[in-house]
Design an enzyme around this catalytic site. Sequence first.
Site, PDB file in Angstrom:
ATOM      1  CD  GLU A  30      -0.778   0.703   3.665  1.00 14.69           C
ATOM      2  OE1 GLU A  30      -1.143   1.870   3.448  1.00 14.69           O
ATOM      3  OE2 GLU A  30      -0.912   0.131   4.765  1.00 14.69           O
ATOM      4  CE  LYS A  92      -6.313   7.185   5.894  1.00 14.27           C
ATOM      5  NZ  LYS A  92      -6.401   7.449   7.350  1.00 14.27           N
ATOM      6  CG  ASP A 144     -12.945   6.929  13.494  1.00 14.93           C
ATOM      7  OD1 ASP A 144     -12.911   6.186  12.490  1.00 14.93           O
ATOM      8  OD2 ASP A 144     -12.080   7.801  13.728  1.00 14.93           O
ATOM      9  CE  LYS A 165      -3.220   2.424  11.512  1.00 12.97           C
ATOM     10  NZ  LYS A 165      -3.150   1.621  10.297  1.00 12.97           N
TER      11      LYS A 165
END
Length: 308
Positions: A30, A92, A144, A165
């Site tokens: 990516e 992004k 989110d 993450k």
Amino acid sequence: MSQRSAHLPVVVSDEVATALAEKRPVVALETTIISHGLPFPTNREVADLCEAAVRASDSVPATIGIIDGVIHVGLNSSQIDLMADPLSSVTKASTRDLGAVVARGLHGATTVAGTIAIARHVGIDVMATGGLGGVHRGASESFDESHDLVALSRTSIVVVASGCKSILDVGATLERLDTLGVSIVGYHTDNFPGFYRHSTEFPIDWRSDTAADIARIFAGHRVISGTAVVVANPVPRDRQLDEALHDAALAEGLRRVAAGKVTGKAVTPVLLSAFAEFTSGVSVTVNTDLVVNNSTVAGQIAAELTSR
Ligand code: PSU
Ligand code: MN
């Protein structure tokens, strides 16, 4: 060069196109991690290190990004320079953004979600990243959650990552992956990795110690399910971020997000750059180590898949 649809220009590099045609192993990489996840100039070096790691595993790297509205599978060196340059304006790009970035002729750095959509479109079976996106802390208020989760639920591909993450709500992310039917296999571990940290408190059901075994799992999985297999590959213990430093950096990052009222796709980049500053770059070294390791393992799995 291959053009699957006049509406969505996709250029596959000669090297990648030849490898795919000859059924040789290819690993998608990516570009969000380059453009928005790591600071310059380390980001540029990491892009090369990941490609070299894939090659060292006898696979062909296909770094994916969008240049002037054209999707490239197998960016060349000067195109990766552009992705890494903080002065170039690179959007992004998750899956939802691909059509708009292309229609507007913009540059786009693809997330895990955006990358696997394109990889699947051209027939690539394996991808490497650093850490997956997932459910953010406080998501019950903010809602989110990374689109990576949904993308993994509808893309038949192997994604090698060091867990999700550690800035996220790891437990909630695992529950969501379970709900979505995404398979998780720990590579040399029985616990879900913690991105900057070797492991979390969360056990995972399946463990594998060889690339050949993972290839066997995916070969069966893909017959019956359209979801991804996530290979959870932890950063080595002696390379992980110190726990106290990690927790202090995370507190600072979350403080910045709250104080700056940061929302949407800016949240993850703001948290990662807070880590980089707060740890004086140690987090960047850990992130580099883990994504390069993941690229190595992805290359091995891709090689095993094609030799089946
Ligand atoms: N792994 C890293 N650094 C990153 C990312 C992954 O080590 O920056 C990127 C990936 O592109 C992933 C994205 O898809 O972060 C998640 O962003 P969000 O939380 O906004 O979905
Ligand atoms: Mn988000």
